[in-house]
Design a protein around this motif. Structure first.
Motif, PDB file in Angstrom:
ATOM      1  N   LYS A   1       1.290  -1.088  -0.116  1.00  0.00           N
ATOM      2  CA  LYS A   1       0.197   0.012   0.331  1.00  0.00           C
ATOM      3  C   LYS A   1       0.927   1.073  -0.601  1.00  0.00           C
ATOM      4  CE  LYS A   1      -3.675  -2.345   2.397  1.00  0.00           C
ATOM      5  NZ  LYS A   1      -4.157  -2.091   3.361  1.00  0.00           N
ATOM      6  N   THR A   2       0.678   2.138  -0.592  1.00  0.00           N
ATOM      7  CA  THR A   2       1.193   3.233  -0.954  1.00  0.00           C
ATOM      8  C   THR A   2      -0.005   4.635  -0.756  1.00  0.00           C
ATOM      9  OG1 THR A   2       3.383   4.268  -1.745  1.00  0.00           O
ATOM     10  CG2 THR A   2       2.000   3.634  -3.198  1.00  0.00           C
ATOM     11  N   ASN A   3       0.713   5.662  -1.265  1.00  0.00           N
ATOM     12  CA  ASN A   3      -0.125   7.219  -1.401  1.00  0.00           C
ATOM     13  C   ASN A   3       0.531   8.252  -2.712  1.00  0.00           C
ATOM     14  OD1 ASN A   3      -0.845  10.215  -1.022  1.00  0.00           O
ATOM     15  ND2 ASN A   3      -2.235   9.253  -0.286  1.00  0.00           N
ATOM     16  N   ILE A   4      -0.711   8.030  -4.137  1.00  0.00           N
ATOM     17  CA  ILE A   4       0.608   8.275  -4.947  1.00  0.00           C
ATOM     18  C   ILE A   4      -0.506   9.403  -5.421  1.00  0.00           C
ATOM     19  CG2 ILE A   4       1.712   9.074  -7.430  1.00  0.00           C
ATOM     20  CD1 ILE A   4       1.504   5.159  -6.681  1.00  0.00           C
ATOM     21  N   LYS A   5       0.575  10.743  -5.525  1.00  0.00           N
ATOM     22  CA  LYS A   5      -0.592  12.104  -6.230  1.00  0.00           C
ATOM     23  C   LYS A   5      -2.653  11.406  -5.385  1.00  0.00           C
ATOM     24  CE  LYS A   5       1.817  13.025 -10.009  1.00  0.00           C
ATOM     25  NZ  LYS A   5       1.630  13.153 -11.355  1.00  0.00           N
TER      26      LYS A   5
END
Length: 285
Positions: A108-112
């Protein structure tokens, strides 16, 4: 499947039965950025509201309205928090045979300003590859899940690509809308009774090619909420209506009145399934 059955029918008579189940029972260990959980738990990998092809361990049926917490499964999970908005999870369930087991990892990650997740693992007798996201387009929520299942055994099963996207929007006066669409390239055909009674899985969320969901809701008061849900199976033109009225009686007591109405053309999935009204008084403690 639950390997350990922690519940069952307590007593049963002609006019009633009492059923009890323990759906969360686990040991959790946390140290720094690491977390490990062993036992009956919910491994929540879902993003969308109605259909969740990314939810490999705990897929649920929208028709099961009396289970907001969603079911747990016997599993082991190890999680490492890489940063404030990113982590990696490795999980496996506990089952009677290797072919029924699920082993997968989720990054899981956050992109823009979008939350993304990427899945890879063994889903029973398939290799599963998936991606999910949750974010916004202006003021509207935009979520989706895509999973591809590729059989690795010569057992006659077919590859399947299942994709789901959803939009939701809430006005300042609490009037809210939700639209969701799911497509399945290789649906498993079942009867309407089997579809409602057989356990739901990430690979068997619908038994047709395309289904749509629409919902509109409104808070009459902060304590009274009304909602109308509907599902349209586009393949066979069968429709499901689900109006609900939710009363918050006290801080921990809730009254729900829900109706389930099934209709459709002859030989369609929902044809002949009837209509039902349910009343639920719930006390949380």
């Amino acid at each position: 499947m639950d390997f350990f059955r922690l519940g069952g029918i307590v007593t049963q008579q002609q006019s009633f039965l009492i059923h009890s189940i323990i759906d969360r029972a686990n040991i959790k260990i946390e140290k720094n950025k690491w977390q490990a959980v062993l036992g009956k738990q919910r491994i929540n990998w879902s993003k969308s509201y109605v259909w969740n092809p990314n939810d490999l361990f705990n897929a649920y049926s929208f028709f099961d309205f009396d289970y907001e917490e969603r079911r747990g499964t016997d599993a082991a999970l190890v999680k490492y928090n890489i940063g404030a908005l990113s982590s990696i999870e490795v999980a496996t369930n506990i089952d009677s045979t290797f072919d029924k087991m699920i082993m997968a990892t989720n990054y899981k990650t956050n992109i823009k300003e979008y939350d993304f997740q990427f899945l890879l693992g063994k889903y029973q007798t398939d290799i599963a590859i998936g991606v999910g996201w949750a974010g916004q387009i202006k003021a509207a929520g935009f979520k989706g899940e895509l999973t591809y299942f590729q059989p690795y055994k010569n057992d006659g099963s077919k590859p399947a690509f299942i994709g789901d996207i959803s939009f939701d929007y809430t006005l300042p006066n609490t009037l809210n809308f939700r639209i969701e669409l799911i497509a399945n390239t290789s649906p498993v055909q079942t009867t309407n009774i089997q579809f409602l009674t057989l356990p739901v899985s990430a690979k068997r969320l619908i038994n047709n090619y395309i289904s749509s969901f629409f919902s509109v809701g409104y808070d009459i008061t902060p304590l009274i909420k009304v909602n109308l849900n509907s599902i349209w199976n586009i393949d066979d033109n069968s429709i499901f209506f689900n109006p609900t009225l939710d009363f918050s009686l006290t801080e921990n007591t809730n009254l729900l009145i829900a109706s389930q109405i099934f209709t459709g053309d002859k030989n369609s999935l929902y044809n002949g399934m009837g209509s039902y009204v349910f009343t639920r008084l719930k006390w949380s403690f």
